[in-house]
Design a protein around this motif. Structure first.
Motif, PDB file in Angstrom:
ATOM      1  N   ASP A   1       0.751  -1.098  -0.003  1.00 38.36           N
ATOM      2  CA  ASP A   1      -0.122   0.117   0.082  1.00 38.36           C
ATOM      3  C   ASP A   1       0.676   1.251   0.051  1.00 38.36           C
ATOM      4  O   ASP A   1       0.207   2.288  -0.139  1.00 38.36           O
ATOM      5  N   TYR A   2       2.123   1.178   0.112  1.00 32.26           N
ATOM      6  CA  TYR A   2       2.939   2.327   0.285  1.00 32.26           C
ATOM      7  C   TYR A   2       3.275   2.867  -1.075  1.00 32.26           C
ATOM      8  O   TYR A   2       3.693   2.215  -1.869  1.00 32.26           O
ATOM      9  N   THR A   3       3.106   4.009  -1.230  1.00 31.40           N
ATOM     10  CA  THR A   3       3.348   4.768  -2.667  1.00 31.40           C
ATOM     11  C   THR A   3       4.865   5.649  -2.391  1.00 31.40           C
ATOM     12  O   THR A   3       5.334   5.610  -1.084  1.00 31.40           O
ATOM     13  N   GLN A   4       5.309   5.979  -3.567  1.00 30.00           N
ATOM     14  CA  GLN A   4       6.743   6.328  -3.518  1.00 30.00           C
ATOM     15  C   GLN A   4       6.533   7.911  -2.755  1.00 30.00           C
ATOM     16  O   GLN A   4       7.598   8.056  -2.001  1.00 30.00           O
ATOM     17  N   PRO A   5       5.618   8.696  -2.754  1.00 31.04           N
ATOM     18  CA  PRO A   5       5.796   9.962  -1.949  1.00 31.04           C
ATOM     19  C   PRO A   5       5.538   9.740  -0.302  1.00 31.04           C
ATOM     20  O   PRO A   5       6.228  10.320   0.402  1.00 31.04           O
ATOM     21  N   GLN A   6       4.954   8.502  -0.111  1.00 29.38           N
ATOM     22  CA  GLN A   6       4.942   8.258   1.360  1.00 29.38           C
ATOM     23  C   GLN A   6       6.417   7.618   1.808  1.00 29.38           C
ATOM     24  O   GLN A   6       6.673   7.976   2.842  1.00 29.38           O
ATOM     25  N   ILE A   7       6.824   6.841   1.001  1.00 28.94           N
ATOM     26  CA  ILE A   7       8.317   6.311   1.179  1.00 28.94           C
ATOM     27  C   ILE A   7       9.008   7.508   1.380  1.00 28.94           C
ATOM     28  O   ILE A   7      10.032   7.494   2.195  1.00 28.94           O
ATOM     29  N   THR A   8       9.162   8.477   0.564  1.00 30.56           N
ATOM     30  CA  THR A   8       9.874   9.624   0.790  1.00 30.56           C
ATOM     31  C   THR A   8      10.006  10.354   1.847  1.00 30.56           C
ATOM     32  O   THR A   8      10.977  10.761   2.604  1.00 30.56           O
ATOM     33  N   THR A   9       8.581  10.389   2.409  1.00 27.93           N
ATOM     34  CA  THR A   9       8.236  11.218   3.687  1.00 27.93           C
ATOM     35  C   THR A   9       8.915  10.342   4.765  1.00 27.93           C
ATOM     36  O   THR A   9       9.685  10.840   5.770  1.00 27.93           O
ATOM     37  N   LEU A  10       8.635   9.000   4.725  1.00 24.98           N
ATOM     38  CA  LEU A  10       9.441   8.131   5.772  1.00 24.98           C
ATOM     39  C   LEU A  10      10.842   8.082   5.803  1.00 24.98           C
ATOM     40  O   LEU A  10      11.716   8.340   6.847  1.00 24.98           O
TER      41      LEU A  10
ATOM     42  N   PRO B   1      13.093   6.139  -2.890  1.00 23.67           N
ATOM     43  CA  PRO B   1      12.162   4.859  -3.379  1.00 23.67           C
ATOM     44  C   PRO B   1      12.776   4.537  -4.662  1.00 23.67           C
ATOM     45  O   PRO B   1      12.964   5.177  -5.427  1.00 23.67           O
ATOM     46  N   GLY B   2      12.943   3.211  -4.662  1.00 28.32           N
ATOM     47  CA  GLY B   2      13.782   2.562  -5.939  1.00 28.32           C
ATOM     48  C   GLY B   2      12.422   2.211  -6.848  1.00 28.32           C
ATOM     49  O   GLY B   2      11.333   2.396  -6.943  1.00 28.32           O
ATOM     50  N   GLU B   3      13.289   2.232  -8.296  1.00 31.61           N
ATOM     51  CA  GLU B   3      12.626   1.895  -9.346  1.00 31.61           C
ATOM     52  C   GLU B   3      11.981   0.124  -9.235  1.00 31.61           C
ATOM     53  O   GLU B   3      11.130  -0.134 -10.350  1.00 31.61           O
ATOM     54  N   THR B   4      12.752  -0.392  -8.521  1.00 27.79           N
ATOM     55  CA  THR B   4      12.532  -1.931  -8.645  1.00 27.79           C
ATOM     56  C   THR B   4      11.415  -2.439  -7.484  1.00 27.79           C
ATOM     57  O   THR B   4      11.353  -1.842  -6.551  1.00 27.79           O
ATOM     58  N   THR B   5      10.646  -3.162  -7.987  1.00 27.83           N
ATOM     59  CA  THR B   5       9.423  -3.785  -7.205  1.00 27.83           C
ATOM     60  C   THR B   5       9.837  -5.237  -7.009  1.00 27.83           C
ATOM     61  O   THR B   5      10.296  -5.969  -8.062  1.00 27.83           O
ATOM     62  N   LEU B   6       9.481  -6.010  -6.041  1.00 35.95           N
ATOM     63  CA  LEU B   6       9.388  -7.273  -5.603  1.00 35.95           C
ATOM     64  C   LEU B   6       7.925  -7.696  -5.295  1.00 35.95           C
ATOM     65  O   LEU B   6       7.591  -7.335  -4.327  1.00 35.95           O
ATOM     66  N   ASP B   7       7.220  -8.482  -6.167  1.00 34.61           N
ATOM     67  CA  ASP B   7       6.007  -9.237  -5.922  1.00 34.61           C
ATOM     68  C   ASP B   7       5.013  -7.804  -5.427  1.00 34.61           C
ATOM     69  O   ASP B   7       4.353  -7.877  -4.548  1.00 34.61           O
TER      70      ASP B   7
END
Length: 83
Positions: free
Chosen positions: A15-24, A44-50
């Motif tokens: 559920d986490y978005t890139q803007p949320q991850i940037t804030t964290l 936040p990376g460009e890579t995703t896993l599952d």
């Protein structure tokens, strides 16, 4: 207070978005700096896993970021009791 670590495959991590991850990551930098934890280039990376976004400091899952923040918050809370 003891917490169980968040597992990398926890469904909530999707559920986490890139803007949320940037804030964290900003919070991690602010809280970690007094303890010598420096991740100025983490993003936040460009890579995703599952379906989960990986953080670009060694392709760590979001759960690693959240677990680090929980440890730092607990440390700050404990320090407040010792002042």
């Amino acid at each position: 207070m003891t917490r169980d670590p968040i597992a990398p495959d926890d469904p909530r991590m999707r559920d986490y978005t890139q803007p949320q991850i940037t804030t964290l990551l900003g919070e991690l930098h602010r809280r970690g700096l007094p303890h010598g934890l420096l991740w100025g280039s983490a993003s936040p990376g460009e890579t995703t896993l599952d379906g989960r976004i990986l953080i670009d400091f060694g392709n760590a899952p979001v759960s690693t970021l959240l677990n680090l923040l929980h440890l730092l918050r607990d440390l700050e809370r404990d320090e407040a009791w010792h002042r």
